[in-house]
Every structure is written in C-alpha cells, then in structure tokens.
Design a protein around this motif. Structure first.
Motif, short mmCIF file in Angstrom:
data_model
loop_
_atom_site.label_atom_id
_atom_site.label_comp_id
_atom_site.label_asym_id
_atom_site.label_seq_id
_atom_site.Cartn_x
_atom_site.Cartn_y
_atom_site.Cartn_z
N TYR A 261 1.09 -1.26 -0.17
CA TYR A 261 0.29 0.21 0.04
C TYR A 261 0.75 1.26 0.43
N VAL A 262 1.93 1.49 1.03
CA VAL A 262 2.49 2.37 1.06
C VAL A 262 3.77 2.82 -0.39
N GLY A 265 -0.17 2.66 -2.99
CA GLY A 265 -0.74 4.13 -2.59
C GLY A 265 -2.31 3.94 -2.93
N LEU A 377 8.56 4.70 11.15
CA LEU A 377 7.67 5.73 10.34
C LEU A 377 8.64 7.64 9.57
N PHE A 381 9.55 8.42 6.20
CA PHE A 381 8.69 9.70 5.25
C PHE A 381 9.65 10.30 5.04
N ASP A 386 13.01 5.81 -2.49
CA ASP A 386 11.36 4.56 -2.50
C ASP A 386 12.24 3.64 -1.45
N LYS A 389 12.35 4.66 2.71
CA LYS A 389 10.96 4.70 2.75
C LYS A 389 10.12 3.41 2.40
N LEU A 390 10.35 2.44 2.15
CA LEU A 390 9.61 1.19 1.97
C LEU A 390 9.98 0.84 3.36
N VAL A 393 9.63 1.97 6.96
CA VAL A 393 7.89 1.76 7.49
C VAL A 393 8.04 0.35 7.89
#
Length: 458
Positions: A261-262, A265, A377, A381, A386, A389-390, A393
């Motif tokens: 989902y991250v 989106g 988190l 952010f 990418d 971030k992934l 998270v």
C-alpha cells in the motif's frame, strides 16, 4: 570602545546538531539504565527482601555494551535518531527484570534460568546490532541484494520443516535445534523479507500502481498482476498449515500488504488483502483444529467446559485475572503472582508486567512502543528514495504489528497467536531480530540525514 567591548565578551562554542543529538541520546541511555537497575533492585526487594549484586552486575555489563554502541555511533552514525537506542534499552531491561522476578517465584535462580539466558542473549543481540551499525555504512547497499534477501527469508522459514533439524515446541514447529541450542529462524526471516519486499516493490511499483481497471472509485489490478500478493498469501498459509504458527503467517502477510500500500498508494490492494485474510481465516477455522480451538477459546473463554479443557482458555483467563489484580497502579515489582499464568515469561510478559506495574505501567510501555514505531515511520517519510521509505516503514510496522497481535491476544481483543513481545519477552531469536531492526533504523536515519537534498533554483 565597541571593538574592545566585543573582544572582551567570551565566545561560546556552538554545538553541532549531531553532537546535540548524541548528547541527548547519552542522557536518555543513562536514565534508561538507571531505571532498569532500579527495577531489578525492586524485584529483589519485593520477592527476596534483599539485594543480590550478581544479576545487577550482569545488567551493568549490558549497560556498558549499550554505551559502546553509543560511542561507536558518535563516529560512524552521528546523525542517527536519538530515541531508538534508549527506548530499546529500557524495554529490554524491563523484560529482564520481570523474567527474573518469575524465575525467583519458580525457584530458578541458577545460571540455567531464563533470566540469565535472557541476559546472555541480550549481550549477543547488542553485539549483532553493533555489527550492523559498523558494517552497513550505507543502507542502499541492501537494495543490491533484494533477491538474495528474499531467498534467505524463505530458506529460514522452511528450516523448521527439515527432518532432524526442526523441532516442535508448544504445538508449533518453528524452532530448529543444533546441539543444545534452539533458535527460531522465522524471527530473522522477517528482517530479510522486509528488505526483499522493499527492493521488489521499488522495481514493480509502476506496474502495480498504474495499470488496472476502475471499479467503485478504486483502481483494481489486472489478474496477471495479482501474482505477488497471491504468492505471499500462499506462503503465509503454508506457515500456518505446516508449521502451525498462526502469528508468523499473519505477520508476514500483514507486512507485505502494508508495504504494498505504501509503495502504490492504492486502497484496492488493501481491500484485496483483507479479502484474502478473511478467506484464509474461514478456511483455517474450518480445516485446522488448532486454529479452530484458538477461535473457540477467544469467543468462549469463560465457559467452564472450555476453561477446564486441555489446551483450553485457562492461560487466557489467568492472564486477564492477573491484569485485573494489578489494577491501576499494580501490586509492585516482586509482589504480584504473575507466575500463575502459563509461559508468563514469554507469551504473557505483558500480563505479568501489567499485574505488577498496573494499568499505568502498561500504558507507559505502550507509549514507548508508540514512540519507537513513530520514529521509524518518521525516518521512512524523511527518506529521499523509495527503497529507504519502504524499508523504514516495513521495519517499523513489524514491531507495531507484533505488539498489536500480542497485546490484542492477551487482552482478548483478538485470538491468541503465539508471537513474542518485542524486546520484552523471553526468547533469544526474537531479541536478536529486534535489535537488528533497531540498528537498521539507526543506520537509515543517519544515512537519510546525511544525503544532500535537492533545492529548487539551484
């Protein structure tokens, strides 16, 4: 005159932001170590009426190891987050204190007790965290080994199924035994799979997020693009069926779903994932007796027939009674009866701490987890690419989902699944994996802050 006056004013040395962060971290580490030693002393005074310097000195050595990591970070990761290491240290120490308290009640105070094993595993885990921080100077190197990490994760998941290597404990076949050493490879697998999911989703993000048909305001993927989520679902169901480990299966599928989902989106992936979870839950409840029993214990915990049944709801109810006995402020460390609940050092460590620290203590522990996950988190952010971030998270969500599943099971919000509480519960493999996660988050936070930002107009 003004020149002479200016020259006479002493110049204050400006502290760099990195030094300020490390100074804050040092102060918090000293406070966390003091709280851990105080908790251990309160356990001894409450349960024994005297102070034994042996366990205190061993925990002091752990504090020295943590300070060694702090000193190393001043040189190799000066921009790293200042809260992650103190929070993990405090949680680790509170877990040791409560495990030691239960050992005292059960008469296990020798070198083979769970508390001393937990201290030894903590030292090993801290050594692993130190190695991660020192060896991985740039987290993007991990992206090169995306499929290697995936292969390692799958192999670690399958190791307990190897004849002669895997063993069954408490009804689940998730352990391997080498000599006298037992280890749960699935704990390390969650770190490897988080790296694999991050690297894979970076490569496949465009296909998974832009292609598909719109239905009810949501863009759903094509049938040919459903392969990844179906493979992970099948792998998770395989863990539940063949290794009888409901918690690990839910953890891996939930991790992939959140990272998907991250990356994309698209809410449609979440809807599809929840649908697969519902299908898996119905099938498991119908065809797997041990899953059916867990649902039955959850829905009818206070039924006399289920409570008295072998493998029934006795453990769940005793944990609830322990939490109720603790009340708002708890019985005090060393003065409760957490040892009445089966496996109170591992699966039910939250209930044990809740009895002796009360509702206020449980809220404080949950706030520590919330802060730890929030920092993870925030690191994600702040990432400039990418993969960063992934990965951040994903690692933060692993801790969050474990805490939710464990605390939800102990408090009867959801069925019990058998996962361990990060940093608190007895278990060496869990400690090693969670300290590796903390070290990776520290490395990610330092690398992200050191990367130059693109400024418009330059």
């Amino acid at each position: 005159m003004s020149t002479q006056l200016t020259a006479s004013i002493p110049r204050l040395k400006r502290i760099r932001p990195s030094q300020r962060m490390r100074n804050v971290e040092l102060a918090l580490l000293l406070a966390a170590s003091a709280i851990n030693l105080a908790a251990l002393m309160l356990v001894q005074l409450g349960a024994l009426g005297s102070i034994d310097l042996g366990p205190l000195s061993l925990c002091g050595l752990l504090a020295v190891l943590v300070l060694a990591i702090h000193i190393a970070m001043r040189f190799v990761a000066p921009q790293a987050d200042a809260l992650i290491l103190p929070i993990a240290t405090l949680l680790n120490g509170l877990g040791i204190a409560e495990i030691y308290r239960i050992d005292i009640a059960l008469g296990n105070t020798g070198w083979d007790s769970l508390a001393f094993k937990q201290i030894a595993w903590s030292a090993l885990a801290l050594g692993g965290a130190f190695a991660v921080i020192m060896l991985i100077r740039q987290h993007r190197v991990l992206q090169r080994y995306t499929y290697v990490a995936g292969l390692i994760g799958v192999v670690l998941l399958l190791l307990p199924m190897v004849p002669g290597l895997g063993i069954e404990l408490n009804g689940a076949r998730v352990w391997i035994q080498i000599g006298t050493l037992t280890f749960q490879p699935g704990e390390i697998a969650k770190v490897a799979l988080a790296i694999f999911f991050a690297g894979y989703l970076v490569q496949a993000r465009d296909t998974l997020s832009m292609v598909g048909r719109t239905f009810l305001g949501m863009r759903f993927p094509r049938g040919r693009d459903l392969g990844p989520i179906l493979v992970i679902w099948a792998l998770s169901m395989g863990v539940i069926v063949f290794e009888r480990d409901l918690g690990t299966g839910l953890l891996f599928f939930g991790l992939f779903l959140v990272m998907l989902y991250v990356a994309t989106g698209r809410l449609s992936w979440v809807m599809l994932g929840l649908g697969l979870v519902a299908i898996g839950a119905v099938l498991a409840n119908q065809f797997l007796p041990y899953v059916h029993d867990r649902f039955l214990n959850w829905t009818n915990a206070f039924s006399p027939a289920i409570y008295d049944e072998n493998g029934g709801s006795y453990q769940l109810v005793q944990g609830l009674f322990g939490l109720a006995h603790g009340g708002l402020i708890g019985t005090g460390l060393g003065q409760g009866m957490p040892y009445i609940t089966p496996v109170s050092q591992s699966d039910y460590i939250i209930a044990s701490l809740g009895e002796e620290l009360g509702l206020i203590g449980v809220f404080a522990i949950l706030c520590l987890y919330l802060l730890l996950v929030g920092r993870g988190l925030r690191i994600g952010f702040a990432g400039h690419d990418d993969f960063s971030k992934l990965l951040a998270v994903g690692l933060a969500f692993v801790i969050a989902l474990q805490v939710f599943i464990v605390v939800g099971g102990v408090t009867r919000v959801i069925p019990l699944t058998g996962l361990t509480t990060p940093f608190l519960a007895a278990g060496g493999s869990s400690l090693v994996a969670n300290w590796m996660i903390a070290a990776l988050l520290l490395r990610l936070s330092d690398s992200i802050r050191n990367e130059p930002r693109l400024v418009v107009g330059q």
